[in-house]
Design a protein around this motif. Sequence first.
Motif, PDB file in Angstrom:
ATOM      1  N   VAL A 135      38.505   7.525  30.416  1.00 15.08           N
ATOM      2  CA  VAL A 135      39.059   7.557  29.057  1.00 15.08           C
ATOM      3  C   VAL A 135      37.937   7.729  28.032  1.00 15.08           C
ATOM      4  N   LEU A 136      36.846   7.009  28.230  1.00 11.96           N
ATOM      5  CA  LEU A 136      35.707   7.123  27.312  1.00 11.96           C
ATOM      6  C   LEU A 136      35.081   8.517  27.383  1.00 11.96           C
ATOM      7  N   ARG A 137      35.040   9.089  28.592  1.00 13.76           N
ATOM      8  CA  ARG A 137      34.461  10.443  28.728  1.00 13.76           C
ATOM      9  C   ARG A 137      35.276  11.466  27.948  1.00 13.76           C
ATOM     10  N   GLU A 138      36.591  11.374  28.073  1.00 14.66           N
ATOM     11  CA  GLU A 138      37.466  12.288  27.332  1.00 14.66           C
ATOM     12  C   GLU A 138      37.307  12.081  25.823  1.00 14.66           C
ATOM     13  N   TYR A 139      37.235  10.819  25.409  1.00 11.65           N
ATOM     14  CA  TYR A 139      37.069  10.493  23.991  1.00 11.65           C
ATOM     15  C   TYR A 139      35.733  11.021  23.466  1.00 11.65           C
ATOM     16  N   ALA A 140      34.686  10.832  24.253  1.00 13.04           N
ATOM     17  CA  ALA A 140      33.351  11.292  23.851  1.00 13.04           C
ATOM     18  C   ALA A 140      33.316  12.801  23.690  1.00 13.04           C
ATOM     19  N   ASP A 141      33.956  13.503  24.610  1.00 16.45           N
ATOM     20  CA  ASP A 141      34.000  14.970  24.514  1.00 16.45           C
ATOM     21  C   ASP A 141      34.743  15.413  23.262  1.00 16.45           C
ATOM     22  N   LYS A 142      35.840  14.742  22.987  1.00 22.26           N
ATOM     23  CA  LYS A 142      36.653  15.079  21.811  1.00 22.26           C
ATOM     24  C   LYS A 142      35.880  14.848  20.513  1.00 22.26           C
ATOM     25  N   LYS A 143      35.039  13.807  20.495  1.00 24.46           N
ATOM     26  CA  LYS A 143      34.316  13.432  19.275  1.00 24.46           C
ATOM     27  C   LYS A 143      32.922  14.048  19.173  1.00 24.46           C
ATOM     28  N   GLY A 144      32.542  14.875  20.130  1.00 23.23           N
ATOM     29  CA  GLY A 144      31.250  15.549  20.044  1.00 23.23           C
ATOM     30  C   GLY A 144      30.054  14.633  20.259  1.00 23.23           C
ATOM     31  N   VAL A 145      30.235  13.633  21.115  1.00 20.08           N
ATOM     32  CA  VAL A 145      29.159  12.677  21.377  1.00 20.08           C
ATOM     33  C   VAL A 145      28.011  13.349  22.126  1.00 20.08           C
ATOM     34  N   ILE A 146      26.787  13.110  21.660  1.00 16.62           N
ATOM     35  CA  ILE A 146      25.591  13.539  22.379  1.00 16.62           C
ATOM     36  C   ILE A 146      25.167  12.368  23.266  1.00 16.62           C
ATOM     37  N   ASP A 147      25.261  12.550  24.576  1.00 17.73           N
ATOM     38  CA  ASP A 147      25.062  11.434  25.498  1.00 17.73           C
ATOM     39  C   ASP A 147      23.714  10.744  25.339  1.00 17.73           C
ATOM     40  N   ALA A 148      22.679  11.508  25.030  1.00 16.21           N
ATOM     41  CA  ALA A 148      21.336  10.927  24.926  1.00 16.21           C
ATOM     42  C   ALA A 148      21.169  10.064  23.679  1.00 16.21           C
ATOM     43  N   LYS A 149      22.084  10.201  22.719  1.00 12.72           N
ATOM     44  CA  LYS A 149      21.954   9.466  21.452  1.00 12.72           C
ATOM     45  C   LYS A 149      22.999   8.378  21.269  1.00 12.72           C
ATOM     46  N   TRP A 150      24.141   8.543  21.893  1.00 12.12           N
ATOM     47  CA  TRP A 150      25.282   7.697  21.542  1.00 12.12           C
ATOM     48  C   TRP A 150      26.008   7.254  22.805  1.00 12.12           C
ATOM     49  N   ASN A 151      25.952   5.975  23.083  1.00 14.09           N
ATOM     50  CA  ASN A 151      26.676   5.407  24.216  1.00 14.09           C
ATOM     51  C   ASN A 151      27.970   4.767  23.726  1.00 14.09           C
ATOM     52  N   ILE A 152      29.091   5.222  24.303  1.00 16.60           N
ATOM     53  CA  ILE A 152      30.400   4.625  24.033  1.00 16.60           C
ATOM     54  C   ILE A 152      30.725   3.793  25.261  1.00 16.60           C
ATOM     55  N   THR A 153      30.865   2.485  25.081  1.00 11.83           N
ATOM     56  CA  THR A 153      30.817   1.612  26.254  1.00 11.83           C
ATOM     57  C   THR A 153      32.056   0.751  26.473  1.00 11.83           C
ATOM     58  N   THR A 154      32.232   0.390  27.726  1.00 11.06           N
ATOM     59  CA  THR A 154      33.213  -0.580  28.169  1.00 11.06           C
ATOM     60  C   THR A 154      32.460  -1.657  28.943  1.00 11.06           C
ATOM     61  N   GLY A 155      33.187  -2.630  29.491  1.00 11.21           N
ATOM     62  CA  GLY A 155      32.506  -3.691  30.229  1.00 11.21           C
ATOM     63  C   GLY A 155      33.349  -4.947  30.265  1.00 11.21           C
ATOM     64  N   ASP A 156      32.723  -6.060  30.564  1.00 12.72           N
ATOM     65  CA  ASP A 156      33.415  -7.334  30.610  1.00 12.72           C
ATOM     66  C   ASP A 156      33.830  -7.754  29.199  1.00 12.72           C
ATOM     67  N   LYS A 157      35.106  -8.085  29.032  1.00 10.41           N
ATOM     68  CA  LYS A 157      35.628  -8.382  27.700  1.00 10.41           C
ATOM     69  C   LYS A 157      34.937  -9.578  27.058  1.00 10.41           C
TER      70      LYS A 157
END
Length: 225
Positions: A135-157
């Motif tokens: 889900v985050l990968r799809e969101y990142a692609d949609k928002k033009g995220v540059i992987d080396a600069k911007w981490n969109i993260t999930t994890g333990d709540k």
Amino acid sequence: MDLKFFKKSVPTLAIMALFSVLMIYAIYTLLTPEKRLPVYNPSDVNPRLVDESIIHIRRNHKIADFSLINQNGDTITQKNYEGKIYVADFFFTRCMTICPVMTNNIGKLQEVFKNDDDVMFLSHSVTPVMDSVSVLREYADKKGVIDAKWNITTGDKKHIYNLSRKSYFAVLDEGDGGLQDFVHTENFVLVDKKRQIRGFYDGTDNEDIERLIADIKILQNEFKD
């Protein structure tokens, strides 16, 4: 006035004029201190934003160690941000209110600092169970995220919610990170290369975004070698 005397005086006058300009500049520089951003500790922040266990702390507050999973399934820790200035926020992909505006504004910041290795971004999902890596990968692609600069993260709540309340002071409400706990905030938090908080900004407000850009540049000057 004697012409020969005048000709001899011109270089002297020029040197005196240059010396005067330099002196005025030196005095102005000494009397005008370089702008520095405050360092925020728990005692400096609205008490409603600070967990009771740390509200008394007046110095040396730093963002705690963290371990999160980004849009590529990679583990992201504080080491990925070592020696970096970064902006942190809290969002969720299904949000239809403030989150799209916030994410678009981080996109604008990303564009401003696209070629600047000093500056990065870190987004934390507040619904990590729903915001899987795919889900985050799809969101990142949609928002033009540059992987080396911007981490969109999930994890333990609980880990993410502890970071929001005990490290970033990003939310007003209280909770334990349990099933019914939910945070939702428009705050962007500016963190320096020493993991100290240097500013809070409304991620939905264009004027605050401009202020954040200016403050990042101030921090860069502060941390010049």
